[in-house]
Design a protein around this motif. Sequence first.
Motif, PDB file in Angstrom:
ATOM      1  N   ALA A 134      -2.371   4.360 -10.706  1.00 22.60           N
ATOM      2  CA  ALA A 134      -3.110   5.507  -9.718  1.00 22.60           C
ATOM      3  C   ALA A 134      -2.086   6.177  -9.172  1.00 22.60           C
ATOM      4  N   CYS A 135      -2.606   7.388  -8.719  1.00 23.15           N
ATOM      5  CA  CYS A 135      -1.165   8.299  -7.906  1.00 23.15           C
ATOM      6  C   CYS A 135      -2.393   9.059  -6.982  1.00 23.15           C
ATOM      7  N   ALA A 136      -1.948   8.864  -5.359  1.00 27.07           N
ATOM      8  CA  ALA A 136      -2.707   9.369  -4.436  1.00 27.07           C
ATOM      9  C   ALA A 136      -1.765  10.133  -3.355  1.00 27.07           C
ATOM     10  N   GLY A 137      -1.722  11.293  -3.053  1.00 26.35           N
ATOM     11  CA  GLY A 137      -0.845  11.779  -2.304  1.00 26.35           C
ATOM     12  C   GLY A 137       0.614  11.754  -2.770  1.00 26.35           C
ATOM     13  N   GLY A 138       1.361  11.260  -2.081  1.00 27.22           N
ATOM     14  CA  GLY A 138       2.607  10.978  -2.343  1.00 27.22           C
ATOM     15  C   GLY A 138       3.037   9.510  -2.964  1.00 27.22           C
ATOM     16  N   TRP A 139       2.219   9.008  -3.196  1.00 29.24           N
ATOM     17  CA  TRP A 139       2.361   7.424  -3.774  1.00 29.24           C
ATOM     18  C   TRP A 139       1.602   7.366  -5.057  1.00 29.24           C
ATOM     19  N   CYS A 140       2.512   6.272  -5.800  1.00 33.41           N
ATOM     20  CA  CYS A 140       1.578   6.080  -7.301  1.00 33.41           C
ATOM     21  C   CYS A 140       1.661   4.297  -7.098  1.00 33.41           C
ATOM     22  N   ARG A 141       0.682   4.114  -7.870  1.00 33.53           N
ATOM     23  CA  ARG A 141       0.697   2.475  -7.925  1.00 33.53           C
ATOM     24  C   ARG A 141       0.977   2.047  -9.359  1.00 33.53           C
ATOM     25  N   MET A 142       1.791   1.145  -9.712  1.00 35.31           N
ATOM     26  CA  MET A 142       2.531   0.809 -10.591  1.00 35.31           C
ATOM     27  C   MET A 142       2.281  -0.856 -10.923  1.00 35.31           C
ATOM     28  N   LYS A 143       2.234  -1.313 -12.371  1.00 33.30           N
ATOM     29  CA  LYS A 143       2.198  -2.567 -12.505  1.00 33.30           C
ATOM     30  C   LYS A 143       3.351  -2.835 -13.404  1.00 33.30           C
ATOM     31  N   ILE A 144       4.260  -3.636 -12.973  1.00 33.14           N
ATOM     32  CA  ILE A 144       5.330  -4.060 -13.437  1.00 33.14           C
ATOM     33  C   ILE A 144       5.471  -5.603 -13.861  1.00 33.14           C
ATOM     34  N   ARG A 145       5.428  -6.217 -15.052  1.00 29.99           N
ATOM     35  CA  ARG A 145       5.683  -7.519 -15.004  1.00 29.99           C
ATOM     36  C   ARG A 145       4.413  -8.467 -14.555  1.00 29.99           C
ATOM     37  N   ARG A 165       3.078  -7.547 -11.630  1.00 32.11           N
ATOM     38  CA  ARG A 165       3.242  -7.322 -10.171  1.00 32.11           C
ATOM     39  C   ARG A 165       2.565  -5.761  -9.918  1.00 32.11           C
ATOM     40  N   THR A 166       1.973  -5.690  -8.912  1.00 34.45           N
ATOM     41  CA  THR A 166       1.694  -4.415  -8.526  1.00 34.45           C
ATOM     42  C   THR A 166       2.039  -4.169  -7.305  1.00 34.45           C
ATOM     43  N   GLY A 167       2.478  -2.783  -7.219  1.00 29.94           N
ATOM     44  CA  GLY A 167       3.066  -2.111  -5.888  1.00 29.94           C
ATOM     45  C   GLY A 167       2.840  -0.647  -5.897  1.00 29.94           C
ATOM     46  N   TRP A 168       3.212  -0.095  -4.859  1.00 28.99           N
ATOM     47  CA  TRP A 168       3.028   1.275  -4.459  1.00 28.99           C
ATOM     48  C   TRP A 168       4.292   1.765  -4.431  1.00 28.99           C
ATOM     49  N   ILE A 169       4.765   2.901  -5.077  1.00 28.33           N
ATOM     50  CA  ILE A 169       6.246   3.535  -5.072  1.00 28.33           C
ATOM     51  C   ILE A 169       6.011   5.208  -4.630  1.00 28.33           C
ATOM     52  N   ASP A 170       6.864   5.820  -4.040  1.00 28.05           N
ATOM     53  CA  ASP A 170       7.059   6.994  -3.716  1.00 28.05           C
ATOM     54  C   ASP A 170       6.950   7.864  -4.966  1.00 28.05           C
ATOM     55  N   ALA A 214       4.141  11.001 -13.352  1.00 25.03           N
ATOM     56  CA  ALA A 214       3.086  12.044 -12.798  1.00 25.03           C
ATOM     57  C   ALA A 214       3.500  13.354 -12.439  1.00 25.03           C
ATOM     58  N   LEU A 215       2.521  14.284 -12.585  1.00 19.88           N
ATOM     59  CA  LEU A 215       2.771  15.485 -12.094  1.00 19.88           C
ATOM     60  C   LEU A 215       2.773  15.615 -10.466  1.00 19.88           C
ATOM     61  N   PRO A 216       3.385  16.447  -9.979  1.00 19.17           N
ATOM     62  CA  PRO A 216       3.636  16.543  -8.538  1.00 19.17           C
ATOM     63  C   PRO A 216       2.536  16.338  -7.772  1.00 19.17           C
ATOM     64  N   ASN A 217       1.237  17.070  -8.065  1.00 20.48           N
ATOM     65  CA  ASN A 217       0.289  16.997  -7.323  1.00 20.48           C
ATOM     66  C   ASN A 217      -1.180  16.327  -7.983  1.00 20.48           C
ATOM     67  N   GLU A 218      -0.558  15.570  -9.065  1.00 16.97           N
ATOM     68  CA  GLU A 218      -1.752  14.914  -9.868  1.00 16.97           C
ATOM     69  C   GLU A 218      -2.157  13.657  -9.030  1.00 16.97           C
ATOM     70  N   GLU A 219      -3.576  13.471  -8.948  1.00 13.27           N
ATOM     71  CA  GLU A 219      -4.371  12.244  -8.303  1.00 13.27           C
ATOM     72  C   GLU A 219      -5.132  11.758  -9.475  1.00 13.27           C
ATOM     73  N   PHE A 220      -5.081  10.474  -9.429  1.00 17.36           N
ATOM     74  CA  PHE A 220      -6.070   9.713 -10.395  1.00 17.36           C
ATOM     75  C   PHE A 220      -6.228   8.180  -9.823  1.00 17.36           C
ATOM     76  N   GLU A 221      -7.174   7.859 -10.326  1.00 20.14           N
ATOM     77  CA  GLU A 221      -7.474   6.220 -10.147  1.00 20.14           C
ATOM     78  C   GLU A 221      -7.680   5.417 -11.340  1.00 20.14           C
ATOM     79  N   THR A 252       0.588  -1.020  -0.059  1.00 21.96           N
ATOM     80  CA  THR A 252      -0.121   0.053   0.073  1.00 21.96           C
ATOM     81  C   THR A 252       0.969   1.287   0.179  1.00 21.96           C
ATOM     82  N   GLY A 253       0.381   2.479  -0.232  1.00 26.12           N
ATOM     83  CA  GLY A 253       1.121   3.540  -0.157  1.00 26.12           C
ATOM     84  C   GLY A 253       1.358   4.159   1.225  1.00 26.12           C
ATOM     85  N   GLY A 254       2.842   3.837   1.596  1.00 29.56           N
ATOM     86  CA  GLY A 254       3.309   4.104   2.784  1.00 29.56           C
ATOM     87  C   GLY A 254       4.668   3.442   2.950  1.00 29.56           C
TER      88      GLY A 254
END
Length: 159
Positions: free
Chosen positions: A127-138, A140-145, A152-159, A106-108
Motif C-alpha cells: 500500500a501507499c498513502a501520502g508520503g508512506w508505503c507499506r512493505m512486507k519483507i521476509r 515482516r510488515t512496516g511503513w517506509i518513507d 511507487a510513483l510520487p503521488n500514487e496511492e493504493f491499498e 504506521t506511516g509516520g
Amino acid sequence: MLAWFAPAIAPTHAADSKAVSSSGLPAPRFISISKINANLRVGPGKRYPVDWIYRRRGVPVLVTAEFGHWRKVLDVDGTDGWLHKTLLSGKRTAVVTGETVAFHRTGGKDAPIVYRAEAGVIGALEACAGGWCRMKIRGRTGWIDRHRIFGALPNEEFE
C-alpha cells in the motif's frame, strides 16, 4: 537516492490521469520481473540483442512504453530496455534505496520502528498513502518513507 529518477516521470500525475498504453493499462506504471534469467533487449523483439539479464524474480521496474507484447522498462539503476510481457508480473514490489532505513509500525516518523533494511532489499509493496508505503519483507510488515524506495510513483496511492 532517487534524484535522477524524478525527471523521468515528471510532471507527477494522479494514478487516474496516467496515459493509457496499447494494453489498456496506464503508463507509466510499476510491475516486477517474474522469471529468473529475464533478457532485457535493446529493442522490442527477439531479433534485438540482449543488453542485460535479470537473474532475480521480484525486481521492480517502471513500464514507460509498450509495443505489441513488449514493455519498455526502467530499473532502479537507470537501465532501460525491452522485456517480453511473459517475463513480467503485475505483482507490486519495491527496492530500498540509499542507505539502511527504518520501517515503522504506521506511516509516520514518530511511529515505533519495527525493523530496518539495507539498500537493495526487495519486498512486496502492499500500500501507499501520502508520503508512506507499506512493505512486507521476509514476513515482516512496516511503513517506509516513499522517497526511500523505487517501486511507487510520487503521488500514487493504493491499498
